[in-house]
Scaffold this motif. Structure first.
Motif, PDB file in Angstrom:
ATOM      1  N   ASN A  36       0.873  -1.173   0.000  1.00  0.00           N
ATOM      2  CA  ASN A  36       0.000   0.000   0.000  1.00  0.00           C
ATOM      3  C   ASN A  36       0.912   1.226   0.000  1.00  0.00           C
ATOM      4  O   ASN A  36       1.553   1.528   0.995  1.00  0.00           O
ATOM      5  CB  ASN A  36      -0.886  -0.024   1.241  1.00  0.00           C
ATOM      6  N   TYR A  42      -6.444   2.616   3.943  1.00  0.00           N
ATOM      7  CA  TYR A  42      -6.226   1.175   4.062  1.00  0.00           C
ATOM      8  C   TYR A  42      -6.600   0.485   2.757  1.00  0.00           C
ATOM      9  O   TYR A  42      -7.508   0.916   2.043  1.00  0.00           O
ATOM     10  CB  TYR A  42      -7.062   0.597   5.204  1.00  0.00           C
ATOM     11  N   PHE A  44      -7.646  -3.309   1.063  1.00  0.00           N
ATOM     12  CA  PHE A  44      -8.187  -4.629   1.370  1.00  0.00           C
ATOM     13  C   PHE A  44      -8.056  -5.500   0.132  1.00  0.00           C
ATOM     14  O   PHE A  44      -8.265  -5.026  -0.984  1.00  0.00           O
ATOM     15  CB  PHE A  44      -9.656  -4.512   1.792  1.00  0.00           C
ATOM     16  N   VAL A  61      -5.863  -6.999   5.065  1.00  0.00           N
ATOM     17  CA  VAL A  61      -5.805  -5.544   5.120  1.00  0.00           C
ATOM     18  C   VAL A  61      -4.344  -5.109   5.203  1.00  0.00           C
ATOM     19  O   VAL A  61      -3.542  -5.729   5.903  1.00  0.00           O
ATOM     20  CB  VAL A  61      -6.620  -4.977   6.303  1.00  0.00           C
ATOM     21  N   GLY A  63      -2.130  -1.656   5.913  1.00  0.00           N
ATOM     22  CA  GLY A  63      -2.167  -0.279   6.381  1.00  0.00           C
ATOM     23  C   GLY A  63      -1.349   0.648   5.494  1.00  0.00           C
ATOM     24  O   GLY A  63      -0.595   0.207   4.617  1.00  0.00           O
ATOM     25  N   PRO A  64      -1.484   1.941   5.706  1.00  0.00           N
ATOM     26  CA  PRO A  64      -0.752   2.933   4.922  1.00  0.00           C
ATOM     27  C   PRO A  64       0.764   2.707   4.988  1.00  0.00           C
ATOM     28  O   PRO A  64       1.324   2.522   6.067  1.00  0.00           O
ATOM     29  CB  PRO A  64      -1.125   4.258   5.576  1.00  0.00           C
ATOM     30  N   SER A  82     -10.268  -0.255  -1.964  1.00  0.00           N
ATOM     31  CA  SER A  82     -10.044   0.715  -0.894  1.00  0.00           C
ATOM     32  C   SER A  82     -11.174   1.730  -0.942  1.00  0.00           C
ATOM     33  O   SER A  82     -11.799   1.932  -1.992  1.00  0.00           O
ATOM     34  CB  SER A  82      -8.692   1.413  -1.072  1.00  0.00           C
ATOM     35  N   TYR A  88      -0.764   1.368  -5.312  1.00  0.00           N
ATOM     36  CA  TYR A  88      -0.400   0.070  -4.752  1.00  0.00           C
ATOM     37  C   TYR A  88       0.542  -0.654  -5.705  1.00  0.00           C
ATOM     38  O   TYR A  88       0.661  -0.309  -6.876  1.00  0.00           O
ATOM     39  CB  TYR A  88      -1.639  -0.791  -4.493  1.00  0.00           C
TER      40      TYR A  88
END
Length: 95
Positions: A36, A42, A44, A61, A63-64, A82, A88
């Protein structure tokens, strides 16, 4: 929904609340890493062929600014979503 087929890796920008589908072909890698590249939102994703949902059950998931490496079973596509538009990367790997 955007569909991409790559041999090893792709680096894209995901639209808000839109599923991207990344197929790694030929399937010869045992794992996939999802990075990510966003600073706040976030990401997914799923690797079982099912479409993910934002904050959905059975979704991985990320995270940043983080990455997650998971098994890549049976050549299924990686499906990502997201709530925000984010950058990404998806990379196939054996380690």
């Amino acid at each position: 929904m955007a569909n991409y087929t790559v041999a090893l890796a792709t680096h894209r920008t995901l639209g808000a609340a839109v599923v991207d589908v990344v197929t790694i072909s030929p399937h010869q890698y045992s794992n996939v890493e999802v990075l990510n590249r966003d600073a706040a939102a976030y990401l997914f994703f799923r690797t079982d062929g099912t479409a993910p949902t934002v904050a959905g059950d059975d979704c991985y998931v990320v995270g940043p600014g983080a990455a997650l490496r998971v098994p890549h079973p049976n050549g299924q596509p990686v499906k990502l979503i997201s709530a925000s538009a984010i950058a990404y990367s998806v990379t196939a790997t054996d380690s």
